[in-house]
Scaffold this motif. Structure first.
Motif, PDB file in Angstrom:
ATOM      1  N   PRO A 137       0.775  -1.288  -0.147  1.00  0.00           N
ATOM      2  CA  PRO A 137      -0.040   0.212  -0.062  1.00  0.00           C
ATOM      3  C   PRO A 137       0.703   1.274   0.019  1.00  0.00           C
ATOM      4  CG  PRO A 137       0.046  -0.909   2.091  1.00  0.00           C
ATOM      5  CD  PRO A 137       0.827  -1.990   1.243  1.00  0.00           C
ATOM      6  N   ASP A 197      -9.697   2.349  -1.692  1.00  0.00           N
ATOM      7  CA  ASP A 197     -10.130   2.890  -0.345  1.00  0.00           C
ATOM      8  C   ASP A 197      -9.536   1.668   0.679  1.00  0.00           C
ATOM      9  OD1 ASP A 197     -12.688   3.496   1.453  1.00  0.00           O
ATOM     10  OD2 ASP A 197     -12.717   1.217   1.766  1.00  0.00           O
ATOM     11  N   GLU A 198      -9.292   2.105   1.677  1.00  0.00           N
ATOM     12  CA  GLU A 198      -8.375   1.589   2.772  1.00  0.00           C
ATOM     13  C   GLU A 198      -9.101   0.307   3.324  1.00  0.00           C
ATOM     14  OE1 GLU A 198      -5.213   1.318   3.107  1.00  0.00           O
ATOM     15  OE2 GLU A 198      -4.909   0.637   5.001  1.00  0.00           O
ATOM     16  N   ASN A 199     -10.405   0.553   3.822  1.00  0.00           N
ATOM     17  CA  ASN A 199     -11.206  -0.556   4.260  1.00  0.00           C
ATOM     18  C   ASN A 199     -11.249  -1.850   3.286  1.00  0.00           C
ATOM     19  OD1 ASN A 199     -11.631   0.532   6.922  1.00  0.00           O
ATOM     20  ND2 ASN A 199     -13.525   1.659   5.833  1.00  0.00           N
ATOM     21  N   ARG A 239      -9.178  -2.422   0.905  1.00  0.00           N
ATOM     22  CA  ARG A 239      -8.091  -3.177   0.699  1.00  0.00           C
ATOM     23  C   ARG A 239      -7.705  -4.028   1.887  1.00  0.00           C
ATOM     24  NH1 ARG A 239      -2.803  -3.055   2.417  1.00  0.00           N
ATOM     25  NH2 ARG A 239      -3.019  -1.637   4.263  1.00  0.00           N
TER      26      ARG A 239
END
Ligand code: 13P
Ligand code: SF4
Length: 335
Positions: free
Chosen positions: A93, A310-312, A314
């Motif tokens: 990331p 989007d981090e969630n 990912r």
């Protein structure tokens, strides 16, 4: 050069449409950019030969995921398709991931829309979900374990035999795995447009004309085609087989990009692309072939288009990929 509204252009076209002077030596220019910036170019075997020749690493989906996870480059230029670049971002990331054309998709990934898959999964709550890496990040987030063609058998065999499995999205790979492992996995009805194009009749005719040839095929092909194959494997496994086999001629049942590396590794062997069903269609993946050397150069120069996530999403997609990486490592599988 000033580009008018680059984000809008990327949104509409998928890439930065900038004229590259035809006199520019793209190979030299790309290598120069690599020296200036901490970049790595990862390419799938289905990319056009020129792209493979400028890449720092060429591999199948498993190898590319492993390379993306371990690289310390600041920028990954992904010469492949969208789901592959997504996987790189999920695994790494903090690295900027560039995809030369954001519209380089995948018919197989598209055959599993997340909302429909979620509803299907809900009908089978007792099933473990194993998804082929050729799917969107949303499908990965709905899965328990990811697999690639290079490790699918090991992944399935790592699951207790009494555990029901839902396999998505490729029905051909799923059916092949059912045969190989003796499982009865429930299969999502998806397929790859390239691997479904081969003509059984023309293949048989070709085998009759070249009785000495080995027919090697990717497990995304249909059952009837796989039934007449001498060897079945991921792109890396097909490449390895062709270079190590004593045979001198191979009929290759997968995307034609792989022939470049096969021919480089075995210059004295003959490689014939498996024939498609009609005379005008070819075995080129139109998504993979959206990438060009020009687009790669522009993308390296301007560091766009960038793949963001989007981090969630990912984090949810990371878990099943991590499981795959662990099982692959234990089994000593390298793509
Ligand atoms: P592998 O890279 O796992 O051989 O899969 C082929 C493919 O279709 C990639 O899009
Ligand atoms: Fe998708 Fe098939 Fe193209 Fe691979 S070859 S990217 S599975 S459409």
């Amino acid at each position: 050069m000033i580009i008018n509204n680059p984000q809008l252009q990327i949104l509409e076209k998928g890439f930065l449409d900038i004229d590259v002077p035809p006199t520019l030596d793209l190979f030299e220019a790309i290598n120069e950019l690599k020296k200036q910036k901490k970049m790595i170019v990862l390419a799938h075997y289905y990319q056009e030969p020129d792209i493979q020749d400028v890449a720092d690493y060429i591999g199948d989906s498993l190898g590319l995921a492993q390379k993306a996870a371990e690289t310390d480059a600041e920028i990954i230029v992904f010469a492949g398709v969208h789901f592959m670049a997504e996987t790189a971002k999920i695994l790494n990331p903090n690295t900027k991931v560039l995809l030369p054309d954001l519209k380089a998709g995948c018919s197989l990934a598209d055959s599993a829309p997340a909302d429909l898959f979620k509803a299907f999964k809900a009908k089978h709550p007792d099933h473990l979900v194993v998804s082929y890496i050729n799917c969107s990040a949303e499908i990965k987030a709905l899965s328990d374990i990811i697999c690639t063609s290079g490790n699918a058998e090991a992944i399935i065999n790592s699951i207790p035999t009494n555990q029901p499995i839902l396999f998505a999205p490729d029905k051909n790979l799923g059916a092949y795995l059912n045969k190989k492992t003796g499982r009865e996995m429930l299969l999502w009805n998806g397929a790859c447009m390239v691997h479904e194009i081969f003509s059984l009749q023309k293949l048989i005719q070709l085998k009759v004309r070249h009785p000495e040839a080995k027919f090697i095929a990717h497990p995304e092909c249909e059952d009837a085609v796989l039934n007449i194959a001498d060897f079945i494997g991921s792109t890396t496994q097909l490449l390895k087989y062709s270079s190590q086999s004593n045979a001198s001629t191979f009929i290759v049942g997968t995307e034609t990009g792989i022939l470049h590396k096969m021919q480089q590794l075995s210059p004295n062997k003959t490689f014939i692309p498996a024939p498609p069903t009609n005379s005008c269609a070819c075995n080129d993946c139109p998504h993979m072939k959206l990438n060009t050397l020009e687009k790669i150069y522009v993308c390296m120069q301007y560091e766009q288009p960038e793949l963001t996530m989007d981090e969630n999403l990912r984090l949810a997609a990371l878990q099943p990929i991590k499981r795959m990486m662990e099982i692959s490592k234990k089994a000593g599988l390298i793509g």
